[in-house]
Design a protein around this motif. Sequence first.
Motif, PDB file in Angstrom:
ATOM      1  N   THR A  46       0.813  -1.189   0.000  1.00 15.22           N
ATOM      2  CA  THR A  46       0.000   0.000   0.000  1.00 15.22           C
ATOM      3  C   THR A  46       0.867   1.268   0.000  1.00 15.22           C
ATOM      4  O   THR A  46       0.389   2.358  -0.317  1.00 15.22           O
ATOM      5  CB  THR A  46      -0.901   0.003   1.262  1.00 15.22           C
ATOM      6  OG1 THR A  46      -1.650  -1.198   1.276  1.00 15.22           O
ATOM      7  CG2 THR A  46      -1.852   1.181   1.280  1.00 15.22           C
ATOM      8  N   GLY A  47       2.144   1.110   0.279  1.00 12.46           N
ATOM      9  CA  GLY A  47       3.007   2.271   0.497  1.00 12.46           C
ATOM     10  C   GLY A  47       3.108   3.226  -0.680  1.00 12.46           C
ATOM     11  O   GLY A  47       3.295   4.426  -0.511  1.00 12.46           O
ATOM     12  N   SER A  48       3.006   2.689  -1.913  1.00  9.79           N
ATOM     13  CA  SER A  48       3.208   3.567  -3.076  1.00  9.79           C
ATOM     14  C   SER A  48       1.903   4.170  -3.600  1.00  9.79           C
ATOM     15  O   SER A  48       1.875   4.738  -4.685  1.00  9.79           O
ATOM     16  CB  SER A  48       3.916   2.806  -4.202  1.00  9.79           C
ATOM     17  OG  SER A  48       3.012   1.964  -4.872  1.00  9.79           O
ATOM     18  N   ILE A 101       6.729   0.379  -9.206  1.00 13.22           N
ATOM     19  CA  ILE A 101       6.780   1.609  -8.403  1.00 13.22           C
ATOM     20  C   ILE A 101       6.682   1.245  -6.929  1.00 13.22           C
ATOM     21  O   ILE A 101       5.735   0.560  -6.519  1.00 13.22           O
ATOM     22  CB  ILE A 101       5.628   2.572  -8.761  1.00 13.22           C
ATOM     23  CG1 ILE A 101       5.657   2.914 -10.251  1.00 13.22           C
ATOM     24  CG2 ILE A 101       5.715   3.847  -7.922  1.00 13.22           C
ATOM     25  CD1 ILE A 101       4.555   3.872 -10.678  1.00 13.22           C
ATOM     26  N   ASP A 102       7.648   1.688  -6.130  1.00 18.36           N
ATOM     27  CA  ASP A 102       7.558   1.446  -4.688  1.00 18.36           C
ATOM     28  C   ASP A 102       7.839   2.730  -3.922  1.00 18.36           C
ATOM     29  O   ASP A 102       8.386   3.692  -4.476  1.00 18.36           O
ATOM     30  CB  ASP A 102       8.516   0.325  -4.257  1.00 18.36           C
ATOM     31  CG  ASP A 102       8.049  -0.351  -2.955  1.00 18.36           C
ATOM     32  OD1 ASP A 102       6.988   0.027  -2.419  1.00 18.36           O
ATOM     33  OD2 ASP A 102       8.753  -1.264  -2.479  1.00 18.36           O
ATOM     34  N   ASP A 103       7.444   2.712  -2.652  1.00 16.59           N
ATOM     35  CA  ASP A 103       7.626   3.904  -1.834  1.00 16.59           C
ATOM     36  C   ASP A 103       9.079   4.095  -1.437  1.00 16.59           C
ATOM     37  O   ASP A 103       9.615   5.188  -1.524  1.00 16.59           O
ATOM     38  CB  ASP A 103       6.721   3.864  -0.588  1.00 16.59           C
ATOM     39  CG  ASP A 103       6.820   2.541   0.185  1.00 16.59           C
ATOM     40  OD1 ASP A 103       7.602   1.652  -0.216  1.00 16.59           O
ATOM     41  OD2 ASP A 103       6.110   2.402   1.200  1.00 16.59           O
ATOM     42  N   ILE A 104       9.718   2.989  -0.978  1.00 10.12           N
ATOM     43  CA  ILE A 104      11.050   3.161  -0.392  1.00 10.12           C
ATOM     44  C   ILE A 104      11.887   1.908  -0.604  1.00 10.12           C
ATOM     45  O   ILE A 104      11.377   0.791  -0.528  1.00 10.12           O
ATOM     46  CB  ILE A 104      10.915   3.528   1.109  1.00 10.12           C
ATOM     47  CG1 ILE A 104      12.271   3.869   1.729  1.00 10.12           C
ATOM     48  CG2 ILE A 104      10.216   2.468   1.917  1.00 10.12           C
ATOM     49  CD1 ILE A 104      12.158   4.591   3.081  1.00 10.12           C
TER      50      ILE A 104
HETATM   51 MG    MG Z   1       5.829  -1.142   0.863  1.00 15.91          MG
END
Ligand code: MG
Length: 179
Positions: A46-48, A101-104
């Motif tokens: 869910t992070g991205s 695509i990812d957050d971190i």
């Molecule tokens: Mg994540």
Amino acid sequence: MNSQIDRILIDRDSIADRVEQLATRLVRDLGPAADKGSLVVIPIMTGSLFFTADLVRRLPLSFRIHPVMVSSYPGKSKTSQGILDQSPLPAGLEGRTVLIIDDILDSGRTLAHLRREILGVGAVDVRSCVLLRKEVERAAVVDCDYVGFDIPETFVVGYGLDYDGLFRNLPDIAVLQNT
Ligand code: MG
Ligand code: IMP
């Protein structure tokens, strides 16, 4: 909620500026694949969530979006535990160009694993784009093609990133107290 925030590390305006710059590069690099109808975007949820929403709306290209759920940080843990749970990859990735695509990028395990899996089902070109990259020695060696910001080794929340499921809705990226 704000009493638990120590400081803002990256504010919303800086995020928006950087997203714009990343989008310009992505359009240039992935335009040809999109023109051939071969581009698939795989956001890691869910992070991205917000990064993806802001980024893809700046890509005037033709592509499908297939999110994959990955959980790696259980509850109140602040250190990477590897992948605990993952939803299936979309079908039909054979011959495709894929943008993850990812957050971190932290330990690198998530990206390294997904990259391997996506190549394993026959994608021809797998790129990855992360908003943040921690300056740490990584457990998994992984190349990341597009990086928003390099940040020190500290636990951050906001703009999609969570601690124990909370703080995702902060518009800025912030450091929690005592981290
Ligand atoms: Mg994540
Ligand atoms: P990696 O597999 O260790 O690279 O971990 C990546 C995942 O861990 C990210 O997609 C995040 O969901 C989570 N993560 C890593 N660092 C942080 C952080 O500082 N705040 C919130 N989540 C994080």
